[in-house]
Design an enzyme around this catalytic site. Structure first.
Site, PDB file in Angstrom:
ATOM      1  N   GLU A 147      10.184   2.208  11.047  1.00 27.62           N
ATOM      2  CA  GLU A 147      10.944   3.210  11.175  1.00 27.62           C
ATOM      3  C   GLU A 147       9.951   4.522  11.448  1.00 27.62           C
ATOM      4  O   GLU A 147       9.221   4.750  10.531  1.00 27.62           O
ATOM      5  CB  GLU A 147      11.859   3.495  10.142  1.00 27.62           C
ATOM      6  CG  GLU A 147      13.265   4.211  10.320  1.00 27.62           C
ATOM      7  CD  GLU A 147      12.901   5.658   9.566  1.00 27.62           C
ATOM      8  OE1 GLU A 147      12.441   6.604  10.937  1.00 27.62           O
ATOM      9  OE2 GLU A 147      12.783   5.942   8.696  1.00 27.62           O
ATOM     10  N   CYS A 172      13.553  11.886   7.621  1.00 29.18           N
ATOM     11  CA  CYS A 172      13.297  11.637   9.117  1.00 29.18           C
ATOM     12  C   CYS A 172      15.200  11.678   9.683  1.00 29.18           C
ATOM     13  O   CYS A 172      15.119  11.861  10.853  1.00 29.18           O
ATOM     14  CB  CYS A 172      13.009  10.203   9.280  1.00 29.18           C
ATOM     15  SG  CYS A 172      13.811   8.633   8.310  1.00 29.18           S
ATOM     16  N   LYS A 184       0.886  -1.278   0.110  1.00 33.33           N
ATOM     17  CA  LYS A 184       0.028   0.020   0.119  1.00 33.33           C
ATOM     18  C   LYS A 184       0.824   1.250  -0.013  1.00 33.33           C
ATOM     19  O   LYS A 184       1.285   1.545   0.981  1.00 33.33           O
ATOM     20  CB  LYS A 184      -0.853   0.110   1.373  1.00 33.33           C
ATOM     21  CG  LYS A 184      -1.950   1.045   0.994  1.00 33.33           C
ATOM     22  CD  LYS A 184      -2.454   1.748   2.358  1.00 33.33           C
ATOM     23  CE  LYS A 184      -1.718   2.740   2.770  1.00 33.33           C
ATOM     24  NZ  LYS A 184      -1.615   4.040   2.144  1.00 33.33           N
ATOM     25  N   GLU A 191       9.062  16.942  15.687  1.00 30.73           N
ATOM     26  CA  GLU A 191       9.449  16.570  14.292  1.00 30.73           C
ATOM     27  C   GLU A 191       8.579  17.553  13.705  1.00 30.73           C
ATOM     28  O   GLU A 191       7.550  17.611  13.222  1.00 30.73           O
ATOM     29  CB  GLU A 191       9.143  15.278  13.926  1.00 30.73           C
ATOM     30  CG  GLU A 191       9.800  14.997  12.540  1.00 30.73           C
ATOM     31  CD  GLU A 191       9.680  13.345  12.146  1.00 30.73           C
ATOM     32  OE1 GLU A 191      10.617  12.909  11.690  1.00 30.73           O
ATOM     33  OE2 GLU A 191       8.766  12.786  12.463  1.00 30.73           O
TER      34      GLU A 191
END
Length: 515
Positions: free
Chosen positions: A286, A320, A205, A416
């Site tokens: 992750e 990231c 997906k 973040e």
């Protein structure tokens, strides 16, 4: 004979011929924009009425493609196909499975600029970043193909005179890969190749932001000889099929890259045993970072500024691993800040399908609004030292932004942002530099710029991140060189592109035979 792994080289865009070749690829892809793309279930193309439309982030009116959307019924069909295909695929030799990865890598290598051009259009990747994304995808296919040949040998065990013992690996079964949009080819390739080459079957997906480039990978793997049903392509609305994919009784593993909240949700749901489920689901995740570059008072200050600027603003900070925190010794703080601003002033911003720029737009309106909000927060928590401009009139452009004198506990030092924003703070000594570096819930990447060997030795063990770099930036991990994965809330530290990664998709088995 299988050759040792060799990293796919990056393209030198200073070369006139390479620049022209990339422009030709962009023109070729432009002629293919706006097409419809199907689901792929058991090798069959299925078009649905409901579509995901993807756009060029740097020109939000430009349609890249329309991808069919899967329903829960399609997920059931795909899982049935994956179950059936697994019966035979698991019996293929490691060599045969690896050869499909190698063929796919070669097919992509021959069309490298074309794949990169799709990334420039759909993911908004500047030329160099797109080229690196494609190269990393090739690396994953090549590296995991070689790794399975090693794992296929099993591991040695001790024998006794009357007993023979063996230790080997077997695939888990069908599972689900849910990759992100920021490395729309590389991470898709890696998170699909690893379970496939180990003998598992996959429901993919892709991100709803970048389904077209993911479909291009499916096509290549099919061309390389992947049997029907081994890889099933099911783009869709996460709200409709996301939980269903994770919850499905036949899902054996979930390979996820994305946000902490979504990763936590996957863990929670994967822990629930469904009716008919006879296995524990394995989650490989992750989940982001809040990454720091430490600058010591005994260091190369030009190197420090260069490392901060490129780690913070490469691909508009949409990594990231991006540097979003610079923690600088007070003795060199002002000089490093000023040098970083000077480097940043050189960065061009624009549409990568029109020109070779350093930074393009961020991926969509949601991210643009989020980053813009954080810039306003930053103005309250520190002093805007450079940048801060935003413009979504044509594309989702956020210019590189630097804040100074930010409290280490401030939101822009803790949360973040996933955009081109970096916050500076100062520390009085190396103890405080390390303390601040470790004060977030994340532990993905970090870097230390220092000429002090004692300080580097301390950081090796006391800077709590999965990927630590000395005297360089904190981004640009390379498959086979820098296995990637983080500590704390950054994920399961599964180390993608490393020697332990494939074991995530295998069960170890020991067999003992008495004589």
């Amino acid at each position: 004979m299988v050759l040792p792994f060799k990293h796919e080289p990056f393209t030198n865009f200073k070369d006139d011929q390479n620049r022209q070749d990339y422009k030709d690829a962009l023109e070729k892809v432009k002629g293919q924009l706006g097409q419809d793309y199907p689901l792929v279930i058991n090798g069959e193309r299925i078009y649905t009425d409901n579509k995901i439309t993807s756009y060029n982030p740097s020109n939000k009116e430009e349609v890249i493609g329309h991808s069919s959307m899967a329903t829960k019924e399609h997920v059931d069909q795909a899982m049935e196909a994956a179950n059936e295909a697994f019966k035979e695929w698991r019996t293929w030799s490691a060599q045969a499975r690896a050869e499909i990865m190698f063929r796919a890598a070669n097919l992509i290598r021959r069309r490298k600029h074309e794949f990169s051009a799709w990334l420039s259009y759909e993911a908004g990747k500047p030329w160099g970043q797109a080229d690196g994304d494609t190269a990393e995808g090739i690396d994953f296919l090549e590296y995991y193909g070689r790794q399975i040949l090693e794992l296929d040998k099993g591991k040695p065990l001790a024998d006794r005179p009357f007993e023979n013992n063996s230790y080997f690996y077997q695939p888990l079964g069908p599972g689900v890969t849910i990759p992100p949009w920021n490395f729309a080819f590389a991470i898709v390739a890696g998170t699909v190749a690893a379970p496939i080459v180990t003998g598992n079957t996959v429901l993919l997906k892709p991100s709803e932001n970048t389904p077209v480039i993911a479909y291009k990978l499916v096509e290549v793997l099919e061309e390389a000889g992947l049997p029907k049903g081994v890889l099933n392509f099911v783009p869709g609305d996460p709200a409709e099929i996301g939980d269903y994919l994770v919850d499905h009784k036949d899902t054996h593993w979930i390979n996820f890259t994305g946000s902490v909240p979504t990763g936590q949700r996957i863990f929670e749901r994967a822990a629930v045993r469904q009716k008919g489920q006879n296995h524990i689901k394995r989650v490989i995740a992750e989940m982001g970072g809040k990454d720091t570059i430490i600058v010591d008072n005994d260091s190369d200050l030009d190197l420090a500024a260069h490392s901060i600027a490129h780690s913070a603003f490469g691909f508009s900070g949409q990594k990231c691993s991006a540097c979003s925190r610079a923690i600088v010794h007070e003795d060199v703080y002002d000089e490093v800040l000023e040098k970083t601003i000077e480097y940043t002033k050189e960065f061009s911003v624009g549409n990568p399908v029109e020109e070779d720029v350093y930074m393009a737009a961020v991926v969509n309106q949601k991210q643009f609004d989020k980053i813009k909000d954080y810039i306003e927060i930053g103005k309250k928590e520190g002093e805007l030292a450079y940048g801060g401009e935003t413009d979504d009139s044509k594309g989702f452009f956020v210019h590189p932004t630097i804040f100074k004198d930010v409290d280490p506990e401030g939101r822009i030092m803790q949360e973040e942002i996933f955009g081109p924003v970096v916050a500076f703070t100062k520390a009085k000594d190396f103890d405080e530099l390390l303390d601040i570096a470790n004060n977030t819930e994340y532990g993905l990447t970090g870097a230390v710029i220092s000429n002090n060997r004692a300080h580097l030795n301390r950081a090796r063990h006391e800077f709590h991140v999965g990927n630590l770099y000395f005297n360089r930036g904190c981004t640009a991990a390379i498959v086979g060189y820098h296995p990637f994965g983080g500590f704390k809330m950054s994920g399961t530290d599964s180390k993608a592109g490393g020697p332990d990664y494939l074991v995530n998709f295998l069960n170890a088995k020991s067999v003992s035979e008495m004589f």
